[in-house]
Scaffold this active site. Structure first.
Site, PDB file in Angstrom:
ATOM      1  N   HIS A  34       0.845  -1.194   0.000  1.00 58.82           N
ATOM      2  CA  HIS A  34       0.000   0.000   0.000  1.00 58.82           C
ATOM      3  C   HIS A  34       0.883   1.248   0.000  1.00 58.82           C
ATOM      4  O   HIS A  34       2.088   1.154   0.184  1.00 58.82           O
ATOM      5  CB  HIS A  34      -0.831   0.073   1.292  1.00 58.82           C
ATOM      6  CG  HIS A  34      -1.691  -1.092   1.580  1.00 58.82           C
ATOM      7  ND1 HIS A  34      -3.030  -1.115   1.273  1.00 58.82           N
ATOM      8  CD2 HIS A  34      -1.438  -2.273   2.209  1.00 58.82           C
ATOM      9  CE1 HIS A  34      -3.566  -2.265   1.687  1.00 58.82           C
ATOM     10  NE2 HIS A  34      -2.617  -2.979   2.253  1.00 58.82           N
ATOM     11  N   GLU A 116       2.435  -0.762   4.459  1.00 59.96           N
ATOM     12  CA  GLU A 116       2.242   0.593   3.949  1.00 59.96           C
ATOM     13  C   GLU A 116       3.596   1.237   3.711  1.00 59.96           C
ATOM     14  O   GLU A 116       4.484   1.165   4.568  1.00 59.96           O
ATOM     15  CB  GLU A 116       1.484   1.451   4.974  1.00 59.96           C
ATOM     16  CG  GLU A 116       0.073   1.002   5.242  1.00 59.96           C
ATOM     17  CD  GLU A 116      -0.946   1.541   4.259  1.00 59.96           C
ATOM     18  OE1 GLU A 116      -0.567   2.315   3.338  1.00 59.96           O
ATOM     19  OE2 GLU A 116      -2.129   1.205   4.408  1.00 59.96           O
ATOM     20  N   HIS A 155      -2.376  -2.987  -3.504  1.00 57.63           N
ATOM     21  CA  HIS A 155      -3.761  -2.851  -3.052  1.00 57.63           C
ATOM     22  C   HIS A 155      -4.705  -2.726  -4.258  1.00 57.63           C
ATOM     23  O   HIS A 155      -5.816  -3.257  -4.252  1.00 57.63           O
ATOM     24  CB  HIS A 155      -3.864  -1.626  -2.144  1.00 57.63           C
ATOM     25  CG  HIS A 155      -5.087  -1.575  -1.310  1.00 57.63           C
ATOM     26  ND1 HIS A 155      -5.406  -0.475  -0.563  1.00 57.63           N
ATOM     27  CD2 HIS A 155      -6.080  -2.466  -1.083  1.00 57.63           C
ATOM     28  CE1 HIS A 155      -6.540  -0.690   0.076  1.00 57.63           C
ATOM     29  NE2 HIS A 155      -6.967  -1.899  -0.230  1.00 57.63           N
ATOM     30  N   ASP A 165      -3.324   2.326  -5.082  1.00 53.33           N
ATOM     31  CA  ASP A 165      -1.976   2.213  -4.508  1.00 53.33           C
ATOM     32  C   ASP A 165      -1.383   0.813  -4.680  1.00 53.33           C
ATOM     33  O   ASP A 165      -2.133  -0.147  -4.778  1.00 53.33           O
ATOM     34  CB  ASP A 165      -1.972   2.636  -3.024  1.00 53.33           C
ATOM     35  CG  ASP A 165      -2.943   1.850  -2.140  1.00 53.33           C
ATOM     36  OD1 ASP A 165      -4.097   1.640  -2.533  1.00 53.33           O
ATOM     37  OD2 ASP A 165      -2.533   1.458  -1.040  1.00 53.33           O
TER      38      ASP A 165
END
Length: 181
Positions: A34, A116, A155, A165
């Site tokens: 992400h 992330e 993602h 993303d």
């Protein structure tokens, strides 16, 4: 190294309340990449950590009032300097993927790890981020053998109608080649 409780050793831990147990039969077999920046396109500071731990000040920026009530998390955040924060044990189900599907299986949170990267779809990621991501990915692939290169996705691949993303700025070839090092 991953400890017995599913936490990476040697990284910052900021436990998030936004998780639950994985379903009993779930095997960790997917890695989801992400990106996040808060406010969008701005890097640094504690906003992302505050967001994942339900401490985001809704008054600190106009965008924050739109998202302050969301309850989301990821297993890890890799900042622009390559530093890692872990929010949820790998043994648990972080709330990162939302409504999602991979290889015909819905609810990807059940069987995935979410990482992330501090970034945005159209801003290049840093060398430190790629190095750290590749190092952690190799470790996770060793710890969870069902995570293969074919089971590493953005993602956008598991929620194509909702998410973009890690975006066009993410260099998949570079990253996947680094896994061979």
């Amino acid at each position: 190294m991953v400890d017995q409780q599913g936490w990476l050793e040697g990284v910052t831990r900021k436990p998030s309340p936004n998780y639950n147990e994985r379903p009993e039969q779930a095997e960790v077999s997917l890695l989801v990449i992400h990106n996040i920046s808060l406010p969008p396109g701005q890097f640094g500071g504690a906003n992302v950590c505050d967001f994942f731990t339900n401490r985001l000040d809704a008054c600190a920026h106009p965008y924050f009032s739109e998202i302050a009530d969301l309850r989301v998390s990821a297993h890890l955040l890799i900042d622009r300097e390559g530093r890692v924060v872990q929010f949820v044990s790998f043994k648990d189900r972080a709330w990162h993927a939302g409504q999602s599907c991979f290889a015909g299986d819905d609810n990807c949170n059940d069987f995935s790890i979410g990482i992330e990267l501090e970034g945005a779809d159209d801003i290049a990621y840093t060398e430190q981020q790629y190095r750290t991501l590749a190092e952690i990915t190799r470790l996770l692939m060793a710890f969870y053998p069902a995570i293969t290169k074919q089971n590493i996705v953005g993602h956008s691949e598991i929620a194509p109608d909702r998410k973009t993303d890690p975006g066009q700025a993410f260099d998949w070839s570079r990253y996947l080649n680094m896994l061979e090092s």
